[in-house]
Design an enzyme around this catalytic site. Structure first.
Site, PDB file in Angstrom:
ATOM      1  N   GLY A  37      -8.018  -1.404  14.666  1.00 40.96           N
ATOM      2  CA  GLY A  37      -6.655  -1.244  14.816  1.00 40.96           C
ATOM      3  C   GLY A  37      -5.901  -2.172  13.744  1.00 40.96           C
ATOM      4  O   GLY A  37      -6.559  -2.009  12.508  1.00 40.96           O
TER       5      GLY A  37
ATOM      6  N   CYS B 171      -3.102  -2.121   9.078  1.00 38.88           N
ATOM      7  CA  CYS B 171      -3.629  -1.415   7.667  1.00 38.88           C
ATOM      8  C   CYS B 171      -4.384   0.113   8.058  1.00 38.88           C
ATOM      9  O   CYS B 171      -3.638   1.187   7.878  1.00 38.88           O
ATOM     10  CB  CYS B 171      -4.509  -2.291   6.928  1.00 38.88           C
ATOM     11  SG  CYS B 171      -3.353  -3.585   6.027  1.00 38.88           S
TER      12      CYS B 171
ATOM     13  N   LYS C 232      -2.376   2.822  10.142  1.00 37.12           N
ATOM     14  CA  LYS C 232      -1.403   3.706   9.183  1.00 37.12           C
ATOM     15  C   LYS C 232      -1.775   4.245   7.956  1.00 37.12           C
ATOM     16  O   LYS C 232      -1.426   5.100   7.447  1.00 37.12           O
ATOM     17  CB  LYS C 232      -0.343   2.549   9.179  1.00 37.12           C
ATOM     18  CG  LYS C 232      -0.500   1.824   7.817  1.00 37.12           C
ATOM     19  CD  LYS C 232       0.706   0.995   7.743  1.00 37.12           C
ATOM     20  CE  LYS C 232       0.838  -0.141   6.759  1.00 37.12           C
ATOM     21  NZ  LYS C 232       0.145   0.266   5.349  1.00 37.12           N
TER      22      LYS C 232
ATOM     23  N   THR D 280       0.844  -1.148  -0.081  1.00 36.31           N
ATOM     24  CA  THR D 280      -0.080   0.147   0.108  1.00 36.31           C
ATOM     25  C   THR D 280       1.117   1.308   0.168  1.00 36.31           C
ATOM     26  O   THR D 280       1.888   1.504   1.129  1.00 36.31           O
ATOM     27  CB  THR D 280      -0.784   0.139   1.226  1.00 36.31           C
ATOM     28  OG1 THR D 280      -1.506  -1.214   1.096  1.00 36.31           O
ATOM     29  CG2 THR D 280      -1.715   1.286   1.165  1.00 36.31           C
TER      30      THR D 280
HETATM   31  P1  NAD Z   1       5.073  -7.700   6.609  1.00 37.40           P
HETATM   32  O1  NAD Z   1       5.731  -6.786   7.749  1.00 37.40           O
HETATM   33  O2  NAD Z   1       4.173  -8.808   7.250  1.00 37.40           O
HETATM   34  O3  NAD Z   1       5.992  -8.257   5.628  1.00 37.40           O
HETATM   35  C1  NAD Z   1       6.849  -7.457   4.781  1.00 37.40           C
HETATM   36  C2  NAD Z   1       7.982  -8.297   4.494  1.00 37.40           C
HETATM   37  O4  NAD Z   1       9.195  -7.718   3.556  1.00 37.40           O
HETATM   38  C3  NAD Z   1       8.994  -8.784   5.681  1.00 37.40           C
HETATM   39  O5  NAD Z   1       9.013 -10.086   5.838  1.00 37.40           O
HETATM   40  C4  NAD Z   1      10.268  -7.984   5.479  1.00 37.40           C
HETATM   41  O6  NAD Z   1      11.336  -8.924   5.867  1.00 37.40           O
HETATM   42  C5  NAD Z   1      10.121  -8.111   3.906  1.00 37.40           C
HETATM   43  N1  NAD Z   1      11.079  -7.067   3.416  1.00 37.40           N
HETATM   44  C6  NAD Z   1      11.335  -5.913   3.720  1.00 37.40           C
HETATM   45  N2  NAD Z   1      12.191  -5.157   2.668  1.00 37.40           N
HETATM   46  C7  NAD Z   1      12.684  -6.070   1.806  1.00 37.40           C
HETATM   47  C8  NAD Z   1      13.435  -6.160   0.872  1.00 37.40           C
HETATM   48  N3  NAD Z   1      14.250  -5.196   0.454  1.00 37.40           N
HETATM   49  N4  NAD Z   1      13.637  -7.590   0.081  1.00 37.40           N
HETATM   50  C9  NAD Z   1      13.030  -8.748   0.585  1.00 37.40           C
HETATM   51  N5  NAD Z   1      12.159  -8.643   1.684  1.00 37.40           N
HETATM   52  C10 NAD Z   1      11.893  -7.364   2.253  1.00 37.40           C
HETATM   53  O7  NAD Z   1       3.867  -6.660   5.998  1.00 37.40           O
HETATM   54  P2  NAD Z   1       2.444  -7.098   5.459  1.00 37.40           P
HETATM   55  O8  NAD Z   1       1.472  -7.278   6.467  1.00 37.40           O
HETATM   56  O9  NAD Z   1       2.476  -8.269   4.513  1.00 37.40           O
HETATM   57  O10 NAD Z   1       2.223  -5.705   4.405  1.00 37.40           O
HETATM   58  C11 NAD Z   1       3.026  -5.587   3.407  1.00 37.40           C
HETATM   59  C12 NAD Z   1       2.295  -4.082   2.385  1.00 37.40           C
HETATM   60  O11 NAD Z   1       1.065  -4.993   2.129  1.00 37.40           O
HETATM   61  C13 NAD Z   1       2.062  -3.112   3.292  1.00 37.40           C
HETATM   62  O12 NAD Z   1       2.247  -2.038   2.473  1.00 37.40           O
HETATM   63  C14 NAD Z   1       0.710  -3.315   3.668  1.00 37.40           C
HETATM   64  O13 NAD Z   1       0.106  -1.970   3.962  1.00 37.40           O
HETATM   65  C15 NAD Z   1      -0.023  -4.000   2.439  1.00 37.40           C
HETATM   66  N6  NAD Z   1      -1.200  -4.707   2.915  1.00 37.40           N
HETATM   67  C16 NAD Z   1      -1.280  -5.389   3.949  1.00 37.40           C
HETATM   68  C17 NAD Z   1      -2.577  -5.951   4.548  1.00 37.40           C
HETATM   69  C18 NAD Z   1      -2.614  -6.996   5.486  1.00 37.40           C
HETATM   70  O14 NAD Z   1      -3.470  -7.367   6.059  1.00 37.40           O
HETATM   71  N7  NAD Z   1      -1.368  -7.383   6.255  1.00 37.40           N
HETATM   72  C19 NAD Z   1      -3.492  -6.180   3.518  1.00 37.40           C
HETATM   73  C20 NAD Z   1      -3.386  -5.147   2.425  1.00 37.40           C
HETATM   74  C21 NAD Z   1      -2.291  -4.602   2.209  1.00 37.40           C
END
Ligand code: NAD
Length: 437
Positions: free
Chosen positions: A260, A263, A266, A122
């Protein structure tokens, strides 16, 4: 298709395994070597229903693998997704894009042939432009199309959401990527899931607008719940009464302790900050953020009031620590602020959560952790339900009463009826419902 997923967290891992399940060859990359080693051993670093089995099936079928090596995976890929975290930046609340930009720089160095780079994280409007600029600066010869494809899955129902989405939003400014993205989502496309193609900036904004709207809807019903308490109305009936109107819809109308999770908090903040930067403030969302912020601590005051106003030296059991059921995600969970408020007022708190306690231990100090609801409740002066896990929906009140010091239940998710709790001799407080409701 050969797909690389950069970032194997909640979104990257689920998306990666689902793409593999569609028949693509997927490599999930993460810079966290421990995570990748665990995944290679078949251990899933997060709790998400159905994920372990789906990963195992696709690894066995040879379509899914895990790596820390960006170079080999990117070089062999038609499509590279960026699914790294975009947390709030410390200090100003803008989205922290450093992980996205670092990933773009790394990817750029290893691109071979025409490659579609897709931002699934996002990200604020204009991030795709910057990702494209970084790639061109790092590797002027790279032949890329940079696409926005925000993810709408919900933790706890992530696989189902990914495989049966309401829509797939794809933002692109380069038509060569259209066919590739259609191919990537082919099984869903064939199943009639609407593929919505837009310009890249529009797609980026759609994700924030969706989350902001949902956060606002929750906050709306939470305020109605407070009003219900004052005027003697029942918020669950208000929700039903308005939700049956097709223009409103019944989802996200459950009053509770405030939203909370990883997502909504933030993303609402990042949208408000972007809007201020463009001199077009989104005041509804700014207000939503501030109402929700104060609500969490207000829930602490609600518990204190239910316990007679003075909780110094009292023991409180808290059921449910994660921000919602069926996840182990503790990021920005309302439980954190509520427990803090209870501790500030002098209470000792014992918590229990079916999946979230490992993560909770990193975030919440000075509480005791129990092995189940009944041991949490032992000698407690009150029991507070913060998260509506299924296993809390049919508590044995006789047993609870026999172990608790005082039979007081505060139900912040309205999962019980007043009469079914009070008949066991409990004092019962819920959200936005009259005492006899
Ligand atoms: P997360 O923290 O669970 O996972 C992110 C991963 O990326 C981590 O494992 C981290 O080690 C890895 N990472 C960071 N930099 C890296 C790099 N340069 N190379 C390789 N790996 C790297 O995060 P998430 O909850 O999966 O969220 C990811 C994105 O998706 C965010 O932007 C979030 O807003 C969006 N999103 C999340 C959800 C949700 O329900 N969690 C839903 C929709 C969108």
């Amino acid at each position: 298709m050969h797909v690389t997923m950069i970032g194997s967290g909640y979104v990257g891992l689920v998306s990666g395994v689902c793409f593999a399940d569609f028949g693509h060859n997927v490599i999930c990359v993460d810079k966290d070597a421990g995570k990748i080693e665990a995944l290679r051993r078949g251990e899933i670093p997060i709790f998400e229903p159905g994920l372990e089995q789906l990963v195992a099936d696709n690894v066995r079928a040879g379509r899914l693998s895990f790596s820390t090596d960006v170079e080999t995976s990117v070089a062999a890929s038609d499509v590279v997704f960026i699914a790294v975290g975009t947390p709030s930046r410390r200090g100003d609340g803008h989205a922290d894009l450093s992980y996205v930009y670092a990933a773009a720089r790394e990817i750029a160095q290893h691109i071979k042939g025409f490659t579609v780079i897709v931002t699934k994280s996002t990200v604020p409007v204009g991030t795709g432009d910057e990702v494209e600029r970084i790639i061109r600066e790092t590797n002027p010869d790279a032949d890329v199309a940079v696409v926005s494809n925000p993810e709408f899955l919900r933790e706890g129902a992530a696989i189902e959401d990914f495989k049966r989405p309401d829509r797939i939003v794809i933002g692109l400014n380069d038509d060569r990527a259209r066919g590739v993205m259609t191919e990537v989502y082919r099984p869903l496309y064939l199943n009639q899931a609407p593929l919505l193609f837009t310009a890249r900036r529009t797609s980026e904004l759609i994700k924030y607008a969706a989350n902001a709207f949902l956060a606002m809807k929750i906050t709306f019903i939470n305020e109605m719940a407070d009003l219900c308490e004052k005027v003697g109305a029942n918020v669950q009936e208000v929700s039903r009464g308005i939700g049956l109107d097709g223009r409103i819809g019944s989802k996200f109308l459950h009053a509770g302790p405030g939203y909370g999770g990883s997502c909504f908090p933030k993303d609402t903040l990042a949208l408000a900050k972007t809007a201020q930067d463009y001199d077009s403030p989104v005041r509804l969302i700014e207000t939503t953020i501030s109402i929700n912020d104060s609500r969490k601590r207000a829930m602490g005051r609600k518990v204190i009031a239910a316990m007679g106003g003075d909780i110094r030296g009292k023991a409180i059991a808290v059921l449910g620590l994660t921000f919602k059921p069926n996840t182990d995600d503790m990021r920005d969970s309302p439980a954190i602020s509520i427990i803090q408020a209870l501790q500030d007022a002098g209470a000792a708190v014992t918590g229990y959560d079916p999946e979230g306690m490992d993560n909770a231990r990193q975030l919440i100090d000075n509480i005791a952790y129990a092995d189940d609801a009944y041991s949490a409740a032992r000698d407690a002066d009150a029991l507070v339900i913060i998260t509506e896990w299924n296993q809390f929906r049919a508590l044995d009140f006789g047993r609870l009463k026999s172990v608790m010091k005082a039979p007081v239940l505060v139900d912040l998710r309205n999962i019980y009826r007043h009469d079914e709790v009070t008949k066991h001799g409990f004092a019962y407080t819920s959200i936005g419902r009259p005492m006899n409701g």
